[in-house]
Design a protein around this motif. Structure first.
Motif, PDB file in Angstrom:
ATOM      1  N   LEU A 280       0.814  -0.346  -4.767  1.00  0.00           N
ATOM      2  CA  LEU A 280       0.678   1.094  -4.528  1.00  0.00           C
ATOM      3  C   LEU A 280      -0.174   1.739  -5.615  1.00  0.00           C
ATOM      4  O   LEU A 280      -1.005   2.616  -5.344  1.00  0.00           O
ATOM      5  CB  LEU A 280       2.067   1.748  -4.484  1.00  0.00           C
ATOM      6  CG  LEU A 280       2.909   1.470  -3.234  1.00  0.00           C
ATOM      7  CD1 LEU A 280       4.352   1.892  -3.461  1.00  0.00           C
ATOM      8  CD2 LEU A 280       2.330   2.199  -2.015  1.00  0.00           C
ATOM      9  N   MET A 281       0.002   1.281  -6.844  1.00  0.00           N
ATOM     10  CA  MET A 281      -0.794   1.786  -7.958  1.00  0.00           C
ATOM     11  C   MET A 281      -2.267   1.451  -7.755  1.00  0.00           C
ATOM     12  O   MET A 281      -3.157   2.281  -8.022  1.00  0.00           O
ATOM     13  CB  MET A 281      -0.286   1.148  -9.256  1.00  0.00           C
ATOM     14  CG  MET A 281      -0.855   1.736 -10.528  1.00  0.00           C
ATOM     15  SD  MET A 281       0.068   3.165 -11.132  1.00  0.00           S
ATOM     16  CE  MET A 281      -1.091   4.474 -10.828  1.00  0.00           C
ATOM     17  N   ARG A 282      -2.530   0.254  -7.247  1.00  0.00           N
ATOM     18  CA  ARG A 282      -3.923  -0.163  -7.013  1.00  0.00           C
ATOM     19  C   ARG A 282      -4.563   0.708  -5.937  1.00  0.00           C
ATOM     20  O   ARG A 282      -5.718   1.122  -6.072  1.00  0.00           O
ATOM     21  CB  ARG A 282      -3.956  -1.645  -6.602  1.00  0.00           C
ATOM     22  CG  ARG A 282      -5.319  -2.321  -6.753  1.00  0.00           C
ATOM     23  CD  ARG A 282      -5.286  -3.802  -6.371  1.00  0.00           C
ATOM     24  NE  ARG A 282      -4.110  -4.473  -6.871  1.00  0.00           N
ATOM     25  CZ  ARG A 282      -3.971  -4.918  -8.119  1.00  0.00           C
ATOM     26  NH1 ARG A 282      -4.953  -4.752  -8.989  1.00  0.00           N
ATOM     27  NH2 ARG A 282      -2.858  -5.533  -8.488  1.00  0.00           N
ATOM     28  N   ILE A 283      -3.816   0.988  -4.876  1.00  0.00           N
ATOM     29  CA  ILE A 283      -4.339   1.863  -3.820  1.00  0.00           C
ATOM     30  C   ILE A 283      -4.641   3.244  -4.387  1.00  0.00           C
ATOM     31  O   ILE A 283      -5.719   3.821  -4.151  1.00  0.00           O
ATOM     32  CB  ILE A 283      -3.329   1.963  -2.655  1.00  0.00           C
ATOM     33  CG1 ILE A 283      -3.204   0.616  -1.940  1.00  0.00           C
ATOM     34  CG2 ILE A 283      -3.757   3.049  -1.671  1.00  0.00           C
ATOM     35  CD1 ILE A 283      -2.084   0.561  -0.912  1.00  0.00           C
ATOM     36  N   SER A 284      -3.712   3.797  -5.145  1.00  0.00           N
ATOM     37  CA  SER A 284      -3.913   5.114  -5.761  1.00  0.00           C
ATOM     38  C   SER A 284      -5.146   5.127  -6.647  1.00  0.00           C
ATOM     39  O   SER A 284      -5.957   6.059  -6.600  1.00  0.00           O
ATOM     40  CB  SER A 284      -2.670   5.475  -6.583  1.00  0.00           C
ATOM     41  OG  SER A 284      -2.911   6.591  -7.409  1.00  0.00           O
ATOM     42  N   SER A 285      -5.318   4.078  -7.441  1.00  0.00           N
ATOM     43  CA  SER A 285      -6.459   3.999  -8.356  1.00  0.00           C
ATOM     44  C   SER A 285      -7.777   3.913  -7.601  1.00  0.00           C
ATOM     45  O   SER A 285      -8.750   4.599  -7.927  1.00  0.00           O
ATOM     46  CB  SER A 285      -6.294   2.781  -9.272  1.00  0.00           C
ATOM     47  OG  SER A 285      -7.431   2.616 -10.087  1.00  0.00           O
ATOM     48  N   HIS A 286      -7.809   3.055  -6.582  1.00  0.00           N
ATOM     49  CA  HIS A 286      -9.062   2.872  -5.842  1.00  0.00           C
ATOM     50  C   HIS A 286      -9.420   4.129  -5.034  1.00  0.00           C
ATOM     51  O   HIS A 286     -10.607   4.418  -4.835  1.00  0.00           O
ATOM     52  CB  HIS A 286      -8.952   1.662  -4.913  1.00  0.00           C
ATOM     53  CG  HIS A 286      -8.945   0.344  -5.641  1.00  0.00           C
ATOM     54  ND1 HIS A 286      -9.198   0.236  -6.991  1.00  0.00           N
ATOM     55  CD2 HIS A 286      -8.725  -0.933  -5.202  1.00  0.00           C
ATOM     56  CE1 HIS A 286      -9.140  -1.037  -7.349  1.00  0.00           C
ATOM     57  NE2 HIS A 286      -8.848  -1.764  -6.285  1.00  0.00           N
ATOM     58  N   LEU A 287      -8.413   4.864  -4.574  1.00  0.00           N
ATOM     59  CA  LEU A 287      -8.699   6.129  -3.895  1.00  0.00           C
ATOM     60  C   LEU A 287      -9.300   7.141  -4.860  1.00  0.00           C
ATOM     61  O   LEU A 287     -10.216   7.893  -4.509  1.00  0.00           O
ATOM     62  CB  LEU A 287      -7.420   6.689  -3.261  1.00  0.00           C
ATOM     63  CG  LEU A 287      -6.888   5.949  -2.030  1.00  0.00           C
ATOM     64  CD1 LEU A 287      -5.521   6.490  -1.627  1.00  0.00           C
ATOM     65  CD2 LEU A 287      -7.866   6.048  -0.871  1.00  0.00           C
ATOM     66  N   LEU A 288      -8.790   7.167  -6.080  1.00  0.00           N
ATOM     67  CA  LEU A 288      -9.369   8.055  -7.090  1.00  0.00           C
ATOM     68  C   LEU A 288     -10.796   7.630  -7.413  1.00  0.00           C
ATOM     69  O   LEU A 288     -11.695   8.472  -7.545  1.00  0.00           O
ATOM     70  CB  LEU A 288      -8.517   8.034  -8.358  1.00  0.00           C
ATOM     71  CG  LEU A 288      -9.028   8.916  -9.505  1.00  0.00           C
ATOM     72  CD1 LEU A 288      -8.861  10.391  -9.173  1.00  0.00           C
ATOM     73  CD2 LEU A 288      -8.316   8.593 -10.810  1.00  0.00           C
ATOM     74  N   ALA A 289     -11.028   6.304  -7.537  1.00  0.00           N
ATOM     75  CA  ALA A 289     -12.378   5.809  -7.824  1.00  0.00           C
ATOM     76  C   ALA A 289     -13.340   6.184  -6.706  1.00  0.00           C
ATOM     77  O   ALA A 289     -14.486   6.583  -6.956  1.00  0.00           O
ATOM     78  CB  ALA A 289     -12.347   4.289  -8.008  1.00  0.00           C
ATOM     79  N   PHE A 290     -12.876   6.067  -5.460  1.00  0.00           N
ATOM     80  CA  PHE A 290     -13.702   6.459  -4.322  1.00  0.00           C
ATOM     81  C   PHE A 290     -14.068   7.945  -4.399  1.00  0.00           C
ATOM     82  O   PHE A 290     -15.229   8.328  -4.290  1.00  0.00           O
ATOM     83  CB  PHE A 290     -12.945   6.170  -3.020  1.00  0.00           C
ATOM     84  CG  PHE A 290     -13.418   6.967  -1.836  1.00  0.00           C
ATOM     85  CD1 PHE A 290     -14.656   6.723  -1.264  1.00  0.00           C
ATOM     86  CD2 PHE A 290     -12.618   7.968  -1.288  1.00  0.00           C
ATOM     87  CE1 PHE A 290     -15.102   7.466  -0.170  1.00  0.00           C
ATOM     88  CE2 PHE A 290     -13.050   8.715  -0.199  1.00  0.00           C
ATOM     89  CZ  PHE A 290     -14.291   8.461   0.357  1.00  0.00           C
ATOM     90  N   GLY A 291     -13.056   8.771  -4.640  1.00  0.00           N
ATOM     91  CA  GLY A 291     -13.295  10.212  -4.693  1.00  0.00           C
ATOM     92  C   GLY A 291     -14.218  10.613  -5.829  1.00  0.00           C
ATOM     93  O   GLY A 291     -15.113  11.450  -5.651  1.00  0.00           O
ATOM     94  N   CYS A 292     -14.006  10.004  -7.007  1.00  0.00           N
ATOM     95  CA  CYS A 292     -14.822  10.380  -8.175  1.00  0.00           C
ATOM     96  C   CYS A 292     -16.251   9.876  -8.050  1.00  0.00           C
ATOM     97  O   CYS A 292     -17.195  10.553  -8.470  1.00  0.00           O
ATOM     98  CB  CYS A 292     -14.174   9.850  -9.450  1.00  0.00           C
ATOM     99  SG  CYS A 292     -12.635  10.705  -9.870  1.00  0.00           S
ATOM    100  N   THR A 293     -16.439   8.683  -7.477  1.00  0.00           N
ATOM    101  CA  THR A 293     -17.797   8.182  -7.247  1.00  0.00           C
ATOM    102  C   THR A 293     -18.535   9.120  -6.306  1.00  0.00           C
ATOM    103  O   THR A 293     -19.696   9.475  -6.538  1.00  0.00           O
ATOM    104  CB  THR A 293     -17.756   6.759  -6.657  1.00  0.00           C
ATOM    105  OG1 THR A 293     -17.098   5.883  -7.573  1.00  0.00           O
ATOM    106  CG2 THR A 293     -19.166   6.230  -6.401  1.00  0.00           C
ATOM    107  N   ALA A 294     -17.854   9.534  -5.236  1.00  0.00           N
ATOM    108  CA  ALA A 294     -18.470  10.468  -4.289  1.00  0.00           C
ATOM    109  C   ALA A 294     -18.793  11.804  -4.958  1.00  0.00           C
ATOM    110  O   ALA A 294     -19.885  12.351  -4.784  1.00  0.00           O
ATOM    111  CB  ALA A 294     -17.534  10.676  -3.099  1.00  0.00           C
TER     112      ALA A 294
END
Length: 541
Positions: A280-294
């Motif tokens: 769950l932590m990995r999903i949360s992190s990767h969603l943040l990475a997706f949002g910040c990259t965008a």
């Protein structure tokens, strides 16, 4: 005697061995560089996993953890003592493993060990006018020696290397970070797209980056020094506050290292819960990475899409852990509290909606022509460089390097679940981005296998009220959101650790900013940093 011991003796007959959690080999400093060269070229130790500065009071030196990926990721430790404690030096291995460049600078900063032939022997975290080396046992912490200074550092372009002359004396060779005629642009430490107080000094020719100098330490908190004066349960909270997007995995790693030293068997229910929380932590992190990259590319809509699903994960954390960021959930022996009654229902709902939401992300951003132009073919990092700089996690796998710790050194229940290690061969920012998107799918796959198979039973094992680890040293690794996170503990049998070292993946990630950015536009520096996805407090430990 093991096979690897016999092979090491062939290249270095004077080697002596110490058994323990990991085989440790003692190597004399005068022989170290020659032995290290043979270890890499002849025995296949192609990854410098960790470089731990040590002060044993009567001696000072370094413990190196080397990994041979061609031999089932076998790990061996090597101990090298400086010959002179008052003016310690050890030959640099930065020419063999590029990741040692920043690692050796950190050890120089904290222990004062000079690395012979290192190209840039500056402090890494502290100001160049700092008095003393804080992780030495004889460090004088009198604040009068290092008052709060408001003025800028002097001569920040000055650097040096150290050589040995014909008589074996250490000779300082002055140098410069940038040439006098270079045009240097400051990015950070107060800049929204550095995602924290990180400073990059970029030499540019027009808008083309020629060199990037990483200036770290603006949020350095001295966690490793503080740990030496705290009990083992008291140091757990530090791990939540390093890479706060890997809080569960980092704390899991520290607990595993302590449990291994104590010989504690964690209950099955706690192991399954820990694994699910990690994913769950990995999903949360990767969603943040997706949002910040965008967002760093100007796509604010995609940023809000990522945060929409991340809120669901944080709600799950909040119900069980009572917090959304610093969860403080893992404890020595298991977890601190049982799952909330809504946990299974909420996880199933997250798994149900994520496939459609990922399609939305790809529609709005991944396939966008602007996103592709800004990320594809930008920030190139070859597989060879990824290995040389020990770039693990999504950034390493984006360079087609199979390096997932969950596969190479399985822990918890990862050996019992089916999931694919995601690899991309683009070696660019887009490949790193796509690995994270696909890893969200694999994390959901792991959660789906576990959500209906959480066993009944205890959530933590019985441990002593006062925890004292036996004398010895231990090293543990986990697959955090940004790569392999490692914990080194050395104990002398007391209730406080003699030494704790956190080997963070972000420390290595920032080390490739120079080679990833050189030759690209200054605007690309921002997107390259976003795609590498480092977290500043994880660097500034």
């Amino acid at each position: 005697m093991s096979d690897i011991q016999n092979k090491i003796l062939k290249i270095y007959p004077a080697a002596t061995f110490e058994e323990g959690d990991t085989l440790l080999v003692n190597v004399a400093e005068k022989d170290w560089f020659k032995v290290a060269t043979a270890l890499k070229n002849e025995l296949g130790f192609d990854v410098l996993t960790a470089l731990v500065g040590m002060d044993w009071k009567d001696s000072i030196g370094v413990v190196y953890y080397l990994t041979a990926t061609s031999r089932n990721w076998e790990v061996v430790a090597f101990k090298v003592l400086a010959e002179n404690r008052e003016n310690p030096y050890i030959h640099s291995v930065a020419a063999l493993w590029k990741v040692a460049n920043f690692q050796e600078r950190e050890v120089y900063d904290m222990f004062g060990i000079k690395f012979i032939d290192h190209p840039d022997m500056r402090r890494f975290f502290l100001r160049n006018d700092w008095v003393g080396h804080p992780l030495r046992k004889d460090y004088d912490s009198n604040p009068e020696l290092n008052p709060i200074r408001l003025e800028d550092e002097l001569n920040e372009d000055d650097t040096r290397s150290y050589k040995l002359d014909e008589k074996g004396n250490v000779v300082e060779v002055p140098g410069k970070v940038f040439e006098e005629n270079e045009y240097v642009v400051n990015i950070g430490p107060q800049h929204p797209s550095t995602h924290g107080v990180m400073r990059f000094r970029a030499s540019v020719d027009g808008e083309t980056v020629k060199k990037v100098d990483v200036v770290s330490g603006y949020i350095h908190r001295g966690i490793e020094k503080l740990s030496e004066g705290l009990t083992y349960p008291q140091i757990l909270h530090f791990t939540d506050r390093m890479d706060y997007m890997s809080a569960h995995q980092n704390r899991h790693c520290l607990c595993m290292c302590i449990e291994k030293a104590l010989g504690v068997e964690v209950p099955r229910r706690a192991e399954v819960i820990r694994t699910m929380m990690d994913e769950l932590m990995r999903i949360s992190s990767h969603l943040l990475a997706f949002g910040c990259t965008a967002m760093d590319l100007g796509a604010t809509t995609a940023f809000f899409y990522g945060f929409r699903e991340r809120e669901m994960v944080l709600d799950i954390f909040e119900k069980t852990c009572g917090a959304r960021m610093s969860m403080n959930y893992n404890v020595i022996g298991g977890v601190i509290a049982d799952l909330h009654p809504d946990f299974q229902k909420d996880v199933k709902e997250l798994i149900r909606i994520m496939p459609d939401r990922l399609k939305e992300y790809h529609t709005v951003f991944s396939g966008n022509i602007i996103a592709k132009n800004r990320l594809k073919g930008v920030g190139m990092l070859s597989k060879e460089d990824a290995i040389n700089y020990a770039i693990t996690g999504p950034s390493g796998r984006g360079s087609n390097w199979s390096c997932d710790c969950r596969k190479k050194h399985p822990y918890s229940v990862y050996s019992e679940v089916e999931f694919d290690e995601v690899l991309e061969d683009g070696c660019d920012s887009y490949a790193r981005y796509m690995v994270r998107m696909k890893e969200i799918e694999q994390s959901c796959r792991i959660l789906e296998q576990l959500v209906d198979n959480i066993p009944e039973g205890d959530i933590r094992a019985q441990v002593p009220k006062i925890i004292k680890l036996p004398a010895g040293r231990w090293y543990q690794q986990v697959e955090a959101s940004r790569g392999t996170f490692g914990v080194y503990i050395e104990s002398v049998g007391e209730k406080t650790p003699f030494r704790v070292h956190f080997q963070s993946p972000c420390f290595n990630l920032v080390g490739v900013m120079d080679i990833c950015c050189t030759g690209y536009m200054i605007a690309d520096l921002i997107t390259i940093g976003a795609a590498l996805d480092f977290v500043i407090p994880d660097i500034d430990r």
